[in-house]
Design a protein around this motif. Structure first.
Motif, PDB file in Angstrom:
ATOM      1  N   ARG A  83       0.839  -1.210   0.000  1.00  0.00           N
ATOM      2  CA  ARG A  83       0.000   0.000   0.000  1.00  0.00           C
ATOM      3  C   ARG A  83       0.868   1.252   0.000  1.00  0.00           C
ATOM      4  O   ARG A  83       0.587   2.217  -0.714  1.00  0.00           O
ATOM      5  CB  ARG A  83      -0.920  -0.022   1.221  1.00  0.00           C
ATOM      6  N   ASN A  98       2.680   1.544  -3.534  1.00  0.00           N
ATOM      7  CA  ASN A  98       1.822   1.808  -4.687  1.00  0.00           C
ATOM      8  C   ASN A  98       1.044   3.113  -4.596  1.00  0.00           C
ATOM      9  O   ASN A  98       0.501   3.580  -5.616  1.00  0.00           O
ATOM     10  CB  ASN A  98       0.827   0.659  -4.863  1.00  0.00           C
ATOM     11  N   SER A  99       0.951   3.707  -3.420  1.00  0.00           N
ATOM     12  CA  SER A  99       0.171   4.937  -3.281  1.00  0.00           C
ATOM     13  C   SER A  99       1.083   6.151  -3.338  1.00  0.00           C
ATOM     14  O   SER A  99       2.255   6.092  -2.947  1.00  0.00           O
ATOM     15  CB  SER A  99      -0.612   4.927  -1.965  1.00  0.00           C
ATOM     16  N   ASP A 103      -2.876   6.471   5.011  1.00  0.00           N
ATOM     17  CA  ASP A 103      -2.664   6.613   3.568  1.00  0.00           C
ATOM     18  C   ASP A 103      -1.926   7.910   3.298  1.00  0.00           C
ATOM     19  O   ASP A 103      -2.212   8.951   3.900  1.00  0.00           O
ATOM     20  CB  ASP A 103      -4.003   6.611   2.836  1.00  0.00           C
TER      21      ASP A 103
END
Length: 788
Positions: A371, A374-375, A521
């Motif tokens: 995560r 890829n973010s 995130d």
């Protein structure tokens, strides 16, 4: 009998040794089951005693691994696991959470999340039922694939369950620092302990195991033991032959080596021994081979039963091919025959079996890291601002540029390279990011905080703001528990934008999984450390796996450690133990012939020679030796050093006020400190600026004298002067990572009490770390693009 976990024996080591060319298996620092496996005369269930594996000075990895699943107890790093003292009653009345208690709560949250993840996989298999579907195919497939009778694709053709994102852990409140001791979670009721004690006595097992057994097996522990006496093997420190004796006493003629219950128990025990040695899974052929040596007549059936009962998980991974990366075999490609299946070519695979606790933690870690990779990271400051900041930071420019555009970055280097993460944190803070650093322990935290303070310059005298307005350093355990750092936001994630984790080689899969799942995130994560030091005491080798996987930018520092000590340690890192010029007596070799002489010379160095010739007082000198046992292990050295530096009767568990100690609040963690006083509530310690009270019944388990430490206990710390003791019986336990770690703890002066002759240069040149079998690179490969 002592109930400390057994160090990996030679037989177990054969089982946990990975095969050549296995993905996720590279040479590196050895952090196997225990640093200096200790000798303990362990009373068997039949009343006899059995010597535990090796009270030698050979290091097999320091301290205990992760705590035993479901017990709430673990052998702490560098401490003996006592018997009958597993439930400190004094701590139950603690009004506030201490850091260690909050850490255990955070670990429980992670385990609950892993349990939910387990439930999202395939439905449970009825207990005792024969295995079917993919799990049964795995057992048969390894034979077919090895013999060439059947290609891998038709065998492993079942579709893989769709992964769901794991729920974020609940927000952890930041507890106030408390001097209260930590209570053991899930303390059993006195009535339950008493019923278990009766069963143990009936089977000839030590009654002192009753509290731990009752806590492990929960309600109905007495019935569980009578129905399956081999459940005793789940208790820390109990070995198969002891559990066999207990089972014979309870079952009589019904007991036999072919009992299905015994096969399952020994299988789980071997997997636990592998975890103590750092492995997150075992290859199936090696597991079955060792089961056969342990007297299990049908190893395949034992593994099948273990999988059917849900006590372990099985996996199949594609082996790495030249020029390629190891990865899980694509199920969809196998099923559909789409292009890319290799045009009919068979792909070699390996079948692995692992404890679900570590297997699912490793999957969770892979998901969390993917995560981040890829973010897109949160946009704080323009690209031009980042570039301008990087241009002004010299050697840290490459690190700053990498962090500007990536969510995960690896940084490697020695002690001098810490200046680069410090520059990154200052830059990020100036750009408006909430930036934090987390170290393995308080010594590393305080050292890095001093580096941040020194580079930030003096504060304005008229400033009305708090003393620290820039980036701050915390311990990783304190950050995850909420005792230190920014705390968590409303969604349960850490309230930060950038986190630099120092001492990254010390991350095991469980703590790393909790960390990755706790990041919001858009956050940026930098893992920084020296890849040549010893690995974590817990299962996995997260930092080494990520370096090998090459899924994110890697920045290697070009800042060498200065002086003769830096030159010596740098040479060891590449396998060369050379002579260095030391005009200021930075490095001194003291040859000895026997262990008694080694102890005598060590005391002389610490108490007299180093303070007089180097100017470093005894309290700033640390002794490091390969193991706890032996004639020159930590026990013998600490006894001699106490007699010289702080003599006393040791009225409280062998300790007196002023004693230097090593306190282990949780598995794999060691806090240096001193005894301040002893009262009715326990032993009072001063550790890293905080007062800690250790209950009387936990002192033996969690506190050791600390003038002498093992290398794993010392990792992450540095002292002005270090005395490394190498007695003759330590020769077989030396390795390049051990020597690199021990010698690298010295900042100004290093004395080597040398009694191993040519074994030292031979270890540096020829003995790399023992490999570990892990799955992280395999799990990351299909989730992350190769051009990271």
């Amino acid at each position: 009998m002592s109930t400390e976990p057994e160090a990996a024996t030679e037989e177990t080591a054969d089982a946990v040794g990975p095969g050549p060319g296995a993905p996720g298996t590279t040479d590196g620092p050895d952090a196997a089951a225990h640093d200096g496996a200790e000798t303990a005369a362990r009373s068997g269930p039949t009343g006899g005693t059995t010597a535990a594996a090796g009270d030698s000075a050979a290091e097999a990895g320091d301290g205990a691994s992760a705590e035993e699943a479901g017990t709430g107890e673990a052998t702490t790093d560098g401490t003996d696991a006592g018997t009958g003292t597993d439930a400190p009653g004094d701590a139950a009345a603690a009004g506030e959470k201490s850091e260690a208690e909050a850490e255990l709560a955070a670990q429980r949250v992670e385990r609950e999340r892993i349990e939910r993840r387990k439930a999202e996989r395939q439905g449970p298999v009825d207990a005792g039922a024969k295995l079917s579907g993919t799990a049964a195919d795995l057992l048969a497939a390894v034979r077919a694939v090895e013999s060439g009778e059947k290609p891998a694709a038709p065998v492993f053709g079942a579709p893989e369950p769709t992964r769901r994102p794991a729920p974020e852990p609940a927000r952890q409140p930041r507890p106030a620092v408390s001097a209260e001791p930590v209570a053991a979670p899930g303390e059993p009721a006195p009535e339950a302990v008493q019923t278990v004690r009766r069963v143990l006595a009936e089977g000839g097992a030590p009654e002192a195991l009753a509290p731990q057994t009752a806590a492990l097996l929960g309600e109905g522990a007495e019935g569980a033991l009578r129905a399956d006496p081999w459940q005793l093997l789940r208790v820390t420190g109990v070995r198969p032959e002891q559990a066999d004796g207990f089972a014979r006493a309870l079952l009589g003629a019904e007991c036999g080596p072919d009992d299905e219950r015994r096969g399952r128990a020994v299988t789980v025990w071997l997997l636990e021994q592998a975890a103590l040695a750092g492995h997150t899974a075992l290859e199936l052929p090696r597991l079955t081979e060792t089961l056969a040596r342990r007297g299990v007549p049908d190893p395949d059936a034992a593994v099948q039963s273990t999988l059917a009962e849900g006590e372990a998980l099985a996996f199949q991974d594609a082996l790495e091919e030249p020029g390629g990366r190891a990865e899980s075999v694509p199920r969809s490609t196998q099923d559909t025959g789409e292009e890319g299946a290799g045009d009919g070519e068979e792909r070699p695979v390996r079948v692995l079996v692992g404890l679900e606790r570590y297997a699912l933690a490793e999957e969770s870690l892979a998901d969390g890291l993917a995560r981040l990779v890829n973010s897109a990271p949160k946009q704080d400051g323009s690209a031009a601002d980042w570039e301008q900041a990087a241009a002004a930071q010299g050697s840290a420019a490459e690190l700053i540029r990498a962090v500007a555009g990536h969510g995960l970055v690896l940084h490697t280097g020695g002690e001098a390279s810490l200046a680069e993460p410090a520059a990154l944190l200052r830059t990020a803070h100036a750009l408006g990011l909430r930036a934090w650093a987390a170290a393995h322990g308080p010594l590393g935290r305080d050292r890095f905080a001093a580096l941040l303070d020194a580079s930030s310059g003096p504060a304005e005298p008229s400033s009305a703001e708090p003393a620290r307005t820039g980036p701050a350093a915390v311990t990783l355990a304190g950050l995850l528990s909420g005792a230190e750092g920014p705390g968590r936001d409303a969604e349960g994630t850490l309230d930060l934008d950038l986190l630099v984790v120092l001492d990254a080689p010390q991350l095991d899969v469980e703590s790393a999984a909790l960390l990755a799942e706790s990041l919001p995130d858009g956050a940026r994560l930098v893992l920084a450390g020296d890849p040549a030091v010893l690995w974590s005491t817990g299962p996995g080798r997260v930092f080494a796996d990520l370096l090998a996987a090459r899924v994110c930018p890697q920045v290697a520092s070009r800042r060498p450690d200065p002086g003769p000590l830096g030159e010596l340690v740098s040479g060891i890192g590449i396998g060369e133990l050379g002579q260095v010029e030391a005009p200021g007596k930075e490095v001194v070799i003291v040859p000895v012939r026997e262990a008694a002489e080694a102890v005598h010379r060590t005391v002389q160095l610490v108490a007299d020679s180093v303070p007089r010739a180097i100017g470093v007082p005894a309290e700033d000198t640390q002794v490091i030796t390969p193991g706890h046992g032996g004639a020159a292990g930590t026990r013998a050295l600490n006894a001699a050093l106490k007699e010289r530096l702080n003599p006393g009767p040791g009225r409280f568990g062998g300790f007196d006020p002023g004693d230097r100690v090593a306190y282990s609040p949780a598995p794999g963690r060691t806090l240096p400190g001193r005894v301040t006083k002893a009262e009715a509530d326990g032993l009072h310690l001063a550790c890293a600026g905080e007062t800690v009270v250790v209950p009387r019944d936990r002192v033996e388990q969690s506190v050791r004298h600390g003038w002498a430490l093992t290398a794993h206990q010392a990792v992450g710390g540095r002292w002005p002067a270090v005395v490394v003791v190498l007695p003759g019986d330590a020769a077989q336990g030396l390795s390049r990572p051990w020597v690199y770690t021990a010698f690298g703890r010295a900042a100004r002066h290093l004395s080597v009490v040398h009694g191993v002759e040519q074994a030292l240069p031979r270890a540096v040149a020829e003995v790399p770390a023992k490999p570990r079998t892990t799955r992280l690179p395999v799990l990351l490969a299909p989730q992350v693009s190769t051009d990271a």
